[in-house]
Design a protein around this motif. Structure first.
Motif, mmCIF file in Angstrom:
data_model
loop_
_atom_site.group_PDB
_atom_site.id
_atom_site.type_symbol
_atom_site.label_atom_id
_atom_site.label_comp_id
_atom_site.label_asym_id
_atom_site.label_seq_id
_atom_site.Cartn_x
_atom_site.Cartn_y
_atom_site.Cartn_z
ATOM 1 N N SER A 307 0.844 -1.205 0.000
ATOM 2 C CA SER A 307 0.000 0.000 0.000
ATOM 3 C C SER A 307 0.878 1.254 0.000
ATOM 4 N N HIS A 308 2.102 1.129 0.569
ATOM 5 C CA HIS A 308 3.004 2.284 0.509
ATOM 6 C C HIS A 308 3.485 2.505 -0.932
ATOM 7 N N ALA A 309 3.675 1.422 -1.638
ATOM 8 C CA ALA A 309 3.996 1.564 -3.067
ATOM 9 C C ALA A 309 2.814 2.251 -3.758
ATOM 10 N N GLY A 310 1.607 1.865 -3.346
ATOM 11 C CA GLY A 310 0.395 2.449 -3.929
ATOM 12 C C GLY A 310 0.332 3.961 -3.723
ATOM 13 N N MET A 311 0.808 4.425 -2.558
ATOM 14 C CA MET A 311 0.809 5.878 -2.309
ATOM 15 C C MET A 311 1.675 6.592 -3.344
ATOM 16 N N GLN A 312 2.811 5.964 -3.672
ATOM 17 C CA GLN A 312 3.683 6.553 -4.696
ATOM 18 C C GLN A 312 2.986 6.478 -6.056
ATOM 19 N N GLY A 313 2.292 5.374 -6.289
ATOM 20 C CA GLY A 313 1.610 5.171 -7.565
ATOM 21 C C GLY A 313 0.589 6.262 -7.840
ATOM 22 N N LYS A 314 -0.135 6.653 -6.808
ATOM 23 C CA LYS A 314 -1.138 7.724 -6.962
ATOM 24 C C LYS A 314 -0.456 9.005 -7.462
ATOM 25 N N ALA A 315 0.644 9.366 -6.789
ATOM 26 C CA ALA A 315 1.349 10.598 -7.170
ATOM 27 C C ALA A 315 1.824 10.496 -8.627
ATOM 28 N N LEU A 316 2.344 9.330 -8.996
ATOM 29 C CA LEU A 316 2.916 9.170 -10.344
ATOM 30 C C LEU A 316 1.839 9.203 -11.416
ATOM 31 N N ILE A 317 0.734 8.489 -11.169
ATOM 32 C CA ILE A 317 -0.320 8.438 -12.194
ATOM 33 C C ILE A 317 -0.961 9.815 -12.367
ATOM 34 N N LYS A 405 12.733 -5.992 -1.708
ATOM 35 C CA LYS A 405 12.899 -5.900 -3.165
ATOM 36 C C LYS A 405 11.552 -5.924 -3.884
ATOM 37 N N ALA A 406 10.543 -6.514 -3.264
ATOM 38 C CA ALA A 406 9.225 -6.480 -3.909
ATOM 39 C C ALA A 406 8.738 -5.039 -3.962
ATOM 40 N N TYR A 407 9.003 -4.291 -2.870
ATOM 41 C CA TYR A 407 8.547 -2.895 -2.801
ATOM 42 C C TYR A 407 9.186 -2.047 -3.903
ATOM 43 N N THR A 408 10.497 -2.126 -4.028
ATOM 44 C CA THR A 408 11.146 -1.251 -5.012
ATOM 45 C C THR A 408 10.779 -1.672 -6.442
ATOM 46 N N THR A 409 10.563 -2.961 -6.665
ATOM 47 C CA THR A 409 10.167 -3.354 -8.027
ATOM 48 C C THR A 409 8.695 -3.001 -8.290
ATOM 49 N N GLN A 410 7.893 -2.972 -7.234
ATOM 50 C CA GLN A 410 6.506 -2.489 -7.415
ATOM 51 C C GLN A 410 6.548 -1.028 -7.867
ATOM 52 N N LEU A 411 7.456 -0.266 -7.244
ATOM 53 C CA LEU A 411 7.585 1.141 -7.655
ATOM 54 C C LEU A 411 7.977 1.248 -9.130
ATOM 55 N N VAL A 412 8.914 0.400 -9.560
ATOM 56 C CA VAL A 412 9.332 0.443 -10.975
ATOM 57 C C VAL A 412 8.122 0.184 -11.876
ATOM 58 N N CYS A 413 7.317 -0.808 -11.521
ATOM 59 C CA CYS A 413 6.117 -1.102 -12.328
ATOM 60 C C CYS A 413 5.200 0.112 -12.385
ATOM 61 N N LEU A 414 5.053 0.790 -11.253
ATOM 62 C CA LEU A 414 4.166 1.953 -11.223
ATOM 63 C C LEU A 414 4.691 3.086 -12.104
ATOM 64 N N TYR A 415 6.016 3.288 -12.121
ATOM 65 C CA TYR A 415 6.584 4.298 -13.030
ATOM 66 C C TYR A 415 6.228 3.949 -14.465
ATOM 67 N N LEU A 416 6.452 2.672 -14.806
ATOM 68 C CA LEU A 416 6.222 2.257 -16.195
ATOM 69 C C LEU A 416 4.755 2.439 -16.583
ATOM 70 N N GLU A 438 15.301 8.101 -18.999
ATOM 71 C CA GLU A 438 16.738 8.187 -18.665
ATOM 72 C C GLU A 438 16.938 8.027 -17.159
ATOM 73 N N GLU A 439 16.076 8.681 -16.385
ATOM 74 C CA GLU A 439 16.174 8.588 -14.919
ATOM 75 C C GLU A 439 15.986 7.138 -14.464
ATOM 76 N N LEU A 440 15.007 6.465 -15.077
ATOM 77 C CA LEU A 440 14.735 5.072 -14.689
ATOM 78 C C LEU A 440 15.924 4.184 -15.039
ATOM 79 N N VAL A 574 11.812 9.804 -8.954
ATOM 80 C CA VAL A 574 12.364 8.453 -8.739
ATOM 81 C C VAL A 574 13.096 8.331 -7.401
ATOM 82 N N ALA A 575 13.227 9.441 -6.678
ATOM 83 C CA ALA A 575 13.980 9.419 -5.418
ATOM 84 C C ALA A 575 13.440 8.399 -4.395
ATOM 85 N N PRO A 576 12.107 8.118 -4.346
ATOM 86 C CA PRO A 576 11.636 7.154 -3.342
ATOM 87 C C PRO A 576 12.330 5.798 -3.435
ATOM 88 N N ILE A 577 12.691 5.385 -4.633
ATOM 89 C CA ILE A 577 13.342 4.078 -4.791
ATOM 90 C C ILE A 577 14.698 4.074 -4.094
#
Ligand code: F6R
Length: 611
Positions: A307-317, A405-416, A438-440, A574-577
């Motif tokens: 759900s913390h990954a989800g919080m980042q996802g909201k901001a990104l989307i 590692k699941a958390y940081t890869t969840q973040l990567v998915c959300l960026y994509l 480039e940042e990713l 991308v700083a949260p990662i």
């Protein structure tokens, strides 16, 4: 009872050895007792022990019995304390049927009362699971499949059940509803399990058993039937992970190994979806402009770390794709009659894909007509199977209970996903898209660099492991990171910690600050940097101790803080990662100094299949 591991074996070899071995491979899931039932020459022999599997192994090792068929179980207590009596397998009243169960029987009290009244059954445990053994026993007339089917008709709840009968020494009968179950294909031997790692030493070819299916496993065949007993043809799934990936690979703890695997996990999750031109491929997930324009709201729903990954996802989307997005905890979403319809995209995040609250929220969203897209780490898990589309994290198996590692890869998915949506909808300028790609692409290397903060972190952990509470604050995307850092610390070190949006501090929580109260201040967002400096002044004025996390080159923060952990320069988005990595390490090192059970913290299990 639930959050258990199930293993079953039928073949020409020692069932005792295979089952113990399989149970040991599931130790990482967390458990408090274990047991085994064998069909030895037409008689069922059950042995159980509380505590570690080695206790059970020691007990049965000396005893001269074995068989070619059996079932085993690791239990994590919910109904009834973790004592030997409550461990599985459970027996029918005449001792001729044994079962193991993963899940919860919701109507077990009602069933228990009926079994006591109508069959004069005396219960030997406090578990909900024991009713299953007695129900099957009460219906057994020489046909285990029929008896299991009749028992299941009476059961409400979630279950994966494996059953054996003394009079049918050639088969295991298993059935599932909302709890994971697989059958493994061997040579002259076949297997049953709740999780793939239990079978990796024996076979990589498995069948995923679906809800309401019944499976009959003999040494030379595995037959799957639906609830009407129509034979189901299932494709064999070939497991490609390396068994070594499920072992510690030289690290003292899985948690440390998994923290260090993050650069690789980020790279895998990213590179598999980016082509040479920097275009994003969503693994065949169709999200056309037309489909996206038809979505008027996105719900991101998950539990805990996800759900913390989800919080980042909201901001990104919202930032990249401009679609209104809400986040919710799955346990809340389920019960609040959310405003979901055909124009809703339900984005579900789950490492295990088996978290019951998340699954139920997903089902609720589907019932209301939403399209379901999931981010998941486990291929073939329930979340993956029940979603319209799945976008996998390529983190590899995550064994430590504390998710890293699941958390940081969840973040990567959300960026994509967010970048893809923004570009497809035509709301994200191409230059901005290119800058983010480039940042990713630079992230795996920057994550490596961030791991080098470990010496500094170890030293901080030595000084701070005596603290009774630790605060984490941040603004913007740093709020989610603060929540995640705080959860990590609580889980593995058992130190009380608190995360709060920095601007909220003055509205109450500031009253808790005393001399030397320890604050980790996340200041990775350039856009909010000045605000964070004011927050630091605010807490320093009350004599708190401040450790800041900021991007390299931010000298002013180092001046006002007591100490600063620097992460590499990167875009705010991308700083949260990167910012979470030193704080994962901090939780790990404090827990290690406090001699905690790092990979299996008390009261926790890897996948939470109960409400
Ligand atoms: C914390 C942790 C849990 C899980 C949560 C959801 O380290 O692991 O908070 O994130 O139980 O689990 P999944 O992602 O498997 O649905």
């Amino acid at each position: 009872m639930t959050m258990c591991g199930i293993v079953g074996y039928v073949g020409n070899n020692s069932a005792k050895d295979m089952i113990i071995d399989g149970l040991k491979s599931l130790e990482y899931r967390g458990y408090d007792s274990a047991g085994i039932a064998l069909n030895a020459k037409g008689k069922i022999i059950v042995r159980k022990e509380s505590g570690v599997i080695a206790n059970l192994e020691k007990k049965i090792g000396k005893q001269d019995f074995d068989g070619n068929l059996g079932i085993g179980h690791t239990r994590w207590a919910t109904h009834g304390s973790p004592i030997r009596e409550n461990a599985h397998p459970h027996l029918s009243a005449d001792g001729r049927i044994a079962i193991v169960h993963n899940g919860i029987i919701e109507n077990y009290l009602e069933l228990k009362a009926q079994l006591k009244k109508n069959h004069r059954i005396e219960f030997k445990s406090e578990t909900d699971s024991e009713v299953i053994a007695h129900l099957i026993g009460a219906h057994y007339k020489g046909d285990l499949v029929e008896a299991v089917r009749k028992a299941v008709e009476r059961m409400r709840g979630a279950y994966a059940v494996g059953a054996i009968a003394a009079d049918e020494p050639d088969k295991i009968v298993a059935v599932r509803k909302d709890a994971p179950l697989i059958a493994g294909i061997g040579q002259d031997s076949n297997y049953l399990a709740s999780d793939i790692p239990a079978l990796l030493k024996y076979t990589r070819d498995i069948y995923l058993i679906e809800n309401d299916e019944i499976v009959i496993i003999t040494a030379d065949d595995i037959k799957i039937y639906d609830e009407d007993m129509t034979r189901v043809r299932r494709e064999v799934m070939h497991v490609t992970w390396d068994a070594a990936a499920a072992e510690k690979g030289g690290y003292e703890h899985f948690m440390k190994k998994e923290i260090c695997e993050q650069p690789e996990g980020i790279r895998e999750t990213l590179e598999r979806r980016l082509d040479d031109r920097g275009d994003i491929k969503l693994d065949g997930v169709e999200l056309t402009k037309k489909e996206l324009d038809a979505i008027d709201r996105i719900y991101i729903v998950a539990c805990g770390t996800a759900s913390h990954a989800g919080m980042q996802g909201k901001a990104l989307i919202e930032r990249f794709a401009g679609i209104p997005t809400e986040t919710d905890l799955a346990s809340e979403f389920r019960y609040r009659n959310p405003l979901v319809n055909e124009r809703t995209l339900f984005l579900c995040i789950s490492q295990s894909g088996e978290t019951l609250d998340t699954l139920e929220a997903l089902r609720e969203a589907k019932r209301k007509g939403a399209r379901v897209l999931s981010i998941c780490n486990v291929v073939g898990s329930s979340v993956a199977r029940e979603s319209d589309d799945v976008f996998y994290t390529w983190a590899g198996p995550e064994i430590a209970v504390a998710s890293t590692k699941a958390y940081t890869t969840q973040l990567v998915c959300l960026y994509l996903i967010a970048l893809y949506m923004g570009r497809e909808r035509g709301v994200l300028p191409e230059s901005e898209y290119r800058r983010m790609i480039e940042e990713l692409r630079a992230l795996p290397q920057k994550a490596e660099e961030t791991l080098k903060t470990e010496n500094q972190i170890r030293e901080l952990a030595e000084r701070f492991c005596i603290k009774e509470q630790i605060f984490y604050i941040g603004r913007g995307q740093d709020v989610g990171t603060a929540y995640e850092a705080s959860l990590k610390l609580k889980e593995v070190s058992y130190i009380n910690s608190f995360a709060i949006a920095a601007g909220e501090l003055k509205h109450g929580t500031i009253a808790l600050i005393r001399k030397q109260t320890l604050f980790f201040v996340l200041a990775s967002q350039d856009a909010l940097y000045e605000k964070m400096l004011s927050n630091i002044e605010e807490i320093k004025a009350r004599s708190a101790h401040v450790v800041s996390i900021a991007k390299k080159g931010n000298r002013r923060i180092a001046k006002v803080s007591d100490e600063t952990i620097f992460i590499p320069q990167c875009a705010d988005e991308v700083a949260p990662i990167l910012a979470v990595i030193p704080l994962q390490l901090l939780a790990y090192h404090i827990a290690k100094l406090k001699k905690r059970n790092i990979d299996k913290p008390r009261n926790l299990a890897k996948s939470v299949t109960v409400e």
